[in-house]
Design a protein around this motif. Sequence first.
Motif, PDB file in Angstrom:
ATOM      1  N   ALA A 142     102.119  32.530   5.872  1.00 20.05           N
ATOM      2  CA  ALA A 142     103.086  33.411   6.746  1.00 20.05           C
ATOM      3  C   ALA A 142     104.525  33.870   6.186  1.00 20.05           C
ATOM      4  O   ALA A 142     104.919  35.196   6.285  1.00 20.05           O
ATOM      5  N   TYR A 143     105.154  32.884   5.688  1.00 21.87           N
ATOM      6  CA  TYR A 143     106.234  33.127   5.134  1.00 21.87           C
ATOM      7  C   TYR A 143     106.321  33.805   3.778  1.00 21.87           C
ATOM      8  O   TYR A 143     106.796  34.901   3.529  1.00 21.87           O
ATOM      9  N   PHE A 144     105.778  33.097   3.000  1.00 20.13           N
ATOM     10  CA  PHE A 144     105.748  33.685   1.497  1.00 20.13           C
ATOM     11  C   PHE A 144     104.830  34.980   1.088  1.00 20.13           C
ATOM     12  O   PHE A 144     105.278  35.864   0.466  1.00 20.13           O
ATOM     13  N   GLN A 145     103.893  35.050   1.945  1.00 22.76           N
ATOM     14  CA  GLN A 145     102.994  36.112   1.756  1.00 22.76           C
ATOM     15  C   GLN A 145     102.815  37.234   3.044  1.00 22.76           C
ATOM     16  O   GLN A 145     102.122  38.164   2.716  1.00 22.76           O
ATOM     17  N   ARG A 146     103.898  36.746   3.883  1.00 19.09           N
ATOM     18  CA  ARG A 146     104.259  37.702   4.844  1.00 19.09           C
ATOM     19  C   ARG A 146     102.826  38.152   5.691  1.00 19.09           C
ATOM     20  O   ARG A 146     102.859  39.346   6.111  1.00 19.09           O
ATOM     21  N   ARG A 147     102.096  37.139   6.033  1.00 18.91           N
ATOM     22  CA  ARG A 147     100.958  37.393   6.628  1.00 18.91           C
ATOM     23  C   ARG A 147     101.250  37.167   8.208  1.00 18.91           C
ATOM     24  O   ARG A 147     102.007  36.244   8.621  1.00 18.91           O
ATOM     25  N   ASP A 148     100.415  37.980   9.183  1.00 17.87           N
ATOM     26  CA  ASP A 148     100.647  37.633  10.538  1.00 17.87           C
ATOM     27  C   ASP A 148      99.631  36.521  10.875  1.00 17.87           C
ATOM     28  O   ASP A 148      98.795  36.196  10.089  1.00 17.87           O
ATOM     29  N   TYR A 149      99.458  36.207  11.971  1.00 17.93           N
ATOM     30  CA  TYR A 149      98.487  35.196  12.330  1.00 17.93           C
ATOM     31  C   TYR A 149      97.148  35.374  12.168  1.00 17.93           C
ATOM     32  O   TYR A 149      96.176  34.554  11.830  1.00 17.93           O
ATOM     33  N   ARG A 150      96.888  37.010  12.287  1.00 18.96           N
ATOM     34  CA  ARG A 150      95.179  37.423  12.190  1.00 18.96           C
ATOM     35  C   ARG A 150      94.812  37.216  10.607  1.00 18.96           C
ATOM     36  O   ARG A 150      93.909  36.650  10.254  1.00 18.96           O
ATOM     37  N   GLN A 151      95.709  37.633   9.808  1.00 21.59           N
ATOM     38  CA  GLN A 151      95.593  37.482   8.326  1.00 21.59           C
ATOM     39  C   GLN A 151      95.651  36.150   7.806  1.00 21.59           C
ATOM     40  O   GLN A 151      94.631  35.620   7.031  1.00 21.59           O
ATOM     41  N   THR A 152      96.440  35.240   8.365  1.00 21.91           N
ATOM     42  CA  THR A 152      96.348  33.969   8.283  1.00 21.91           C
ATOM     43  C   THR A 152      95.166  33.190   8.607  1.00 21.91           C
ATOM     44  O   THR A 152      94.657  32.612   7.733  1.00 21.91           O
ATOM     45  N   ALA A 153      94.478  33.462   9.652  1.00 20.38           N
ATOM     46  CA  ALA A 153      93.282  32.866  10.369  1.00 20.38           C
ATOM     47  C   ALA A 153      92.220  33.473   9.109  1.00 20.38           C
ATOM     48  O   ALA A 153      91.455  32.500   9.030  1.00 20.38           O
ATOM     49  N   ALA A 154      92.101  34.613   8.734  1.00 20.45           N
ATOM     50  CA  ALA A 154      91.112  35.109   7.773  1.00 20.45           C
ATOM     51  C   ALA A 154      91.356  34.533   6.381  1.00 20.45           C
ATOM     52  O   ALA A 154      90.153  33.994   5.973  1.00 20.45           O
ATOM     53  N   ASP A 155      92.522  34.195   5.812  1.00 25.71           N
ATOM     54  CA  ASP A 155      92.711  33.652   4.673  1.00 25.71           C
ATOM     55  C   ASP A 155      92.416  32.188   4.662  1.00 25.71           C
ATOM     56  O   ASP A 155      91.733  31.697   3.752  1.00 25.71           O
ATOM     57  N   LEU A 156      92.366  31.566   5.881  1.00 20.55           N
ATOM     58  CA  LEU A 156      92.084  30.156   5.944  1.00 20.55           C
ATOM     59  C   LEU A 156      90.845  29.906   6.560  1.00 20.55           C
ATOM     60  O   LEU A 156      90.405  28.807   6.564  1.00 20.55           O
ATOM     61  N   GLY A 157      90.103  30.810   7.008  1.00 20.48           N
ATOM     62  CA  GLY A 157      88.899  30.735   7.314  1.00 20.48           C
ATOM     63  C   GLY A 157      88.922  29.922   8.862  1.00 20.48           C
ATOM     64  O   GLY A 157      87.710  29.006   9.124  1.00 20.48           O
ATOM     65  N   VAL A 158      89.764  30.247   9.711  1.00 22.42           N
ATOM     66  CA  VAL A 158      89.829  29.589  10.889  1.00 22.42           C
ATOM     67  C   VAL A 158      90.151  30.675  11.917  1.00 22.42           C
ATOM     68  O   VAL A 158      90.157  31.833  11.705  1.00 22.42           O
ATOM     69  N   THR A 159      89.913  30.309  13.016  1.00 20.56           N
ATOM     70  CA  THR A 159      89.865  31.170  14.266  1.00 20.56           C
ATOM     71  C   THR A 159      91.305  31.720  14.445  1.00 20.56           C
ATOM     72  O   THR A 159      92.359  30.827  13.998  1.00 20.56           O
ATOM     73  N   GLU A 160      91.622  32.883  15.250  1.00 19.20           N
ATOM     74  CA  GLU A 160      93.275  33.180  15.286  1.00 19.20           C
ATOM     75  C   GLU A 160      93.743  32.251  16.358  1.00 19.20           C
ATOM     76  O   GLU A 160      94.963  31.873  15.960  1.00 19.20           O
ATOM     77  N   ASP A 161      93.049  31.662  17.188  1.00 20.90           N
ATOM     78  CA  ASP A 161      93.642  30.709  18.083  1.00 20.90           C
ATOM     79  C   ASP A 161      94.170  29.611  17.073  1.00 20.90           C
ATOM     80  O   ASP A 161      95.422  28.997  17.464  1.00 20.90           O
TER      81      ASP A 161
END
Length: 193
Positions: A142-161
């Motif tokens: 979120a901080y260094f790559q400026r990802r929002d929670y949806r992009q973070t979820a996709a990158d980490l392979g977890v749900t948006e929640d």
Amino acid sequence: MAKKDALPRWDRKMQQRLARGEAAALGELYDRFASLVHGLAHRVLGDERGADRITREVFTHVWEHPDAYDPKQGPLRTWIAALTHRLAVQHLRDTGAADLAHGGPGTPEDLEHRVRHASVAARADYIVQSMPTPLRSALELAYFQRRDYRQTAADLGVTEDEARRRLRLGLQLLSTAHDSAAPGAPPGYGGAA
């Protein structure tokens, strides 16, 4: 649960080995915590040579005073971080005061502001380094790559929640860096002193 019990046991054994004067124990301790100590000192001082000096001082202190650590008060890592923080802040104050005494720029208030700022930054670094990997990974995305929670979820392979939960918890922990009695902060690690 066994993992949680293993750390204090390792801490107690390490303290006992240091108290017996086992040089190999100091080497193991250095290998395990030197990057933490140097990183925290560098964060406070902003100076490589100063961070090297504080690193030597911390491990010298641990070697000469192994009984100063009390395993009942928390992990050895936390005690070493608090010791590093205290010595680095004192060094920053001493050098800043000496500069002011010799007509250097700024005021005592500027120095205290710089010390407080460095202290909070070092506590924030310690908090981030101590976070569980899933929280730290979410914050870094979120901080260094400026990802929002949806992009973070996709990158980490977890749900948006789950991504929102990790980000929220990570930010809550990080917000305690400004708190002088921050939960999870090393004992004596509050304030700029």
